[in-house]
Scaffold this active site. Structure first.
Site, mmCIF file in Angstrom:
data_model
loop_
_atom_site.group_PDB
_atom_site.id
_atom_site.type_symbol
_atom_site.label_atom_id
_atom_site.label_comp_id
_atom_site.label_asym_id
_atom_site.label_seq_id
_atom_site.Cartn_x
_atom_site.Cartn_y
_atom_site.Cartn_z
ATOM 1 N N LYS A 60 0.838 -1.200 0.000
ATOM 2 C CA LYS A 60 0.000 0.000 0.000
ATOM 3 C C LYS A 60 0.875 1.253 0.000
ATOM 4 O O LYS A 60 0.606 2.210 -0.720
ATOM 5 C CB LYS A 60 -0.939 -0.005 1.220
ATOM 6 C CG LYS A 60 -2.087 -1.003 1.056
ATOM 7 C CD LYS A 60 -2.870 -1.228 2.337
ATOM 8 C CE LYS A 60 -3.940 -2.298 2.089
ATOM 9 N NZ LYS A 60 -4.659 -2.713 3.291
ATOM 10 N N GLN A 104 -4.855 -1.494 9.367
ATOM 11 C CA GLN A 104 -4.884 -2.830 8.771
ATOM 12 C C GLN A 104 -5.595 -3.813 9.708
ATOM 13 O O GLN A 104 -5.317 -3.873 10.898
ATOM 14 C CB GLN A 104 -3.444 -3.287 8.484
ATOM 15 C CG GLN A 104 -3.325 -4.600 7.740
ATOM 16 C CD GLN A 104 -3.864 -4.550 6.312
ATOM 17 O OE1 GLN A 104 -3.815 -3.517 5.648
ATOM 18 N NE2 GLN A 104 -4.388 -5.658 5.842
ATOM 19 N N ASP A 127 -10.817 3.289 3.926
ATOM 20 C CA ASP A 127 -11.370 1.939 3.749
ATOM 21 C C ASP A 127 -12.881 1.954 3.503
ATOM 22 O O ASP A 127 -13.439 0.940 3.080
ATOM 23 C CB ASP A 127 -11.133 1.119 5.026
ATOM 24 C CG ASP A 127 -9.890 0.253 4.950
ATOM 25 O OD1 ASP A 127 -9.609 -0.280 3.868
ATOM 26 O OD2 ASP A 127 -9.232 0.092 5.990
HETATM 27 N N1 GUN Z 1 -7.506 -6.665 5.830
HETATM 28 C C1 GUN Z 1 -7.921 -7.365 4.732
HETATM 29 N N2 GUN Z 1 -8.491 -6.552 3.832
HETATM 30 C C2 GUN Z 1 -8.441 -5.310 4.347
HETATM 31 C C3 GUN Z 1 -8.869 -4.047 3.873
HETATM 32 O O1 GUN Z 1 -9.431 -3.887 2.775
HETATM 33 N N3 GUN Z 1 -8.637 -2.996 4.707
HETATM 34 C C4 GUN Z 1 -8.046 -3.138 5.925
HETATM 35 N N4 GUN Z 1 -7.874 -2.055 6.667
HETATM 36 N N5 GUN Z 1 -7.631 -4.301 6.387
HETATM 37 C C5 GUN Z 1 -7.843 -5.382 5.594
#
Ligand code: GUN
Length: 291
Positions: A60, A104, A127
């Site tokens: 990311k 995350q 998100d």
């Molecule tokens: N863990 C798995 N997928 C995601 C996501 O799209 N966002 C976040 N913050 N954590 C995740």
């Protein structure tokens, strides 16, 4: 000698290429925003040592920088308390250089995920998981929307397949993918069936669907023979088989023979999720600065 391949490029939905094209558009948009004095900033927070999460966070950050987004990472130890994490989120909420905040998931069990998500400022919720943004999506006036479902819808649109009046089935009811993607399909006028682990007669239901979105998180659980001839199959699953190979939730080789369009795993939905995170960060920066 001639070689034949069973896969034509029109049938396989190329998520890697779609994500690359989207990142190129975003790079141009970010450059224009910088001219206006706005540099979008994304803060990614990781608590603990989960190896898969570490890879996601690194990817990311790298993708952000590639399109010109300022990326800030906060890597916290597993022992971080909920109060400490909430305090960091408070600082990021107040930081005018940060427009997107992503914590995350999953979080260590001593930290309440819902509390964390609700503490992130809704306008910086890259998100799209905050109840405000989820509520906006549900009521048909979306603001920031969850990234993986956005990626699914982008790929679906890229096929040119009509969704209005079609039977769509979503397998998996998570807050991150299943529920929001069902709402997005509904907004596009599909007739949506949302299935889950307790659903009865799943094969028969899948056999009726024109659009199949698989987000159950179980390796090749959806058999290819269940897929209707000519259906479009979007596989969100990312599972590891006993032999170490990655696979989706759909039995790809068999489903491929029947589907009109299908996403591969890897190289389908996966690359789209990060591209949509960047898009959300840029949208958040625009909304906050009113540009
Ligand atoms: N863990 C798995 N997928 C995601 C996501 O799209 N966002 C976040 N913050 N954590 C995740």
């Amino acid at each position: 000698m001639t070689t034949t391949t069973t896969e034509t490029t029109t049938k396989v939905i190329d998520g890697k290429a779609a994500a690359k094209a989207l990142r190129a558009e975003l790079a141009t948009e970010v450059a224009e925003l910088k001219e206006l004095g706005v540099t979008p900033g994304l803060a990614v927070v990781l608590v603990g040592e989960d190896p898969a999460s570490k890879v996601y966070v690194r990817n990311k950050a790298r993708a952000s920088e590639e399109v010109g987004i300022r990326s800030v990472q906060h890597i916290l130890p597993e022992t971080t308390t909920e109060a400490e994490l909430l305090s960091l989120i408070g600082e990021l909420n107040a930081d005018s250089g940060i427009h997107g905040i992503l914590v995350q998931l999953p979080l260590p069990i001593h930290i309440n995920e819902a509390t964390v998500i609700e503490t992130i400022s809704a306008e910086k919720d890259a998100d799209g998981f905050h109840p405000y943004n989820m509520g906006r999506l549900l009521t048909g006036s979306p603001t920031l929307e969850p990234c993986t479902p956005l990626g699914v819808m982008h790929l679906l649109r890229s096929t040119g397949v009509e969704t209005a009046g079609k039977d769509a089935i979503v397998i998996g009811r998570s807050n991150i993918v299943g529920k929001p993607v069902a709402v997005m399909l509904l907004k596009e006028n599909a007739t949506v069936t949302l299935c889950h682990s307790k659903t009865a007669n799943l094969p028969e239901k899948i056999a009726e669907a024109d659009i199949v979105v698989a987000a159950i998180g179980r390796a090749e659980m959806i058999l290819g023979e269940w897929i209707k001839e000519g259906a479009t199959v979007i596989d969100v699953g990312m599972n590891r088989k006993a032999d170490g190979k990655l696979c989706g939730d759909v039995e790809y080789a068999e489903a491929f023979k029947r589907a009109a369009h299908i996403t591969p795993v890897p190289g389908g939905v996966g690359p789209m999720t990060i591209a949509m995170l960047l898009k959300n960060t840029v949208s958040a920066a625009r909304r906050i600065h009113k540009v």
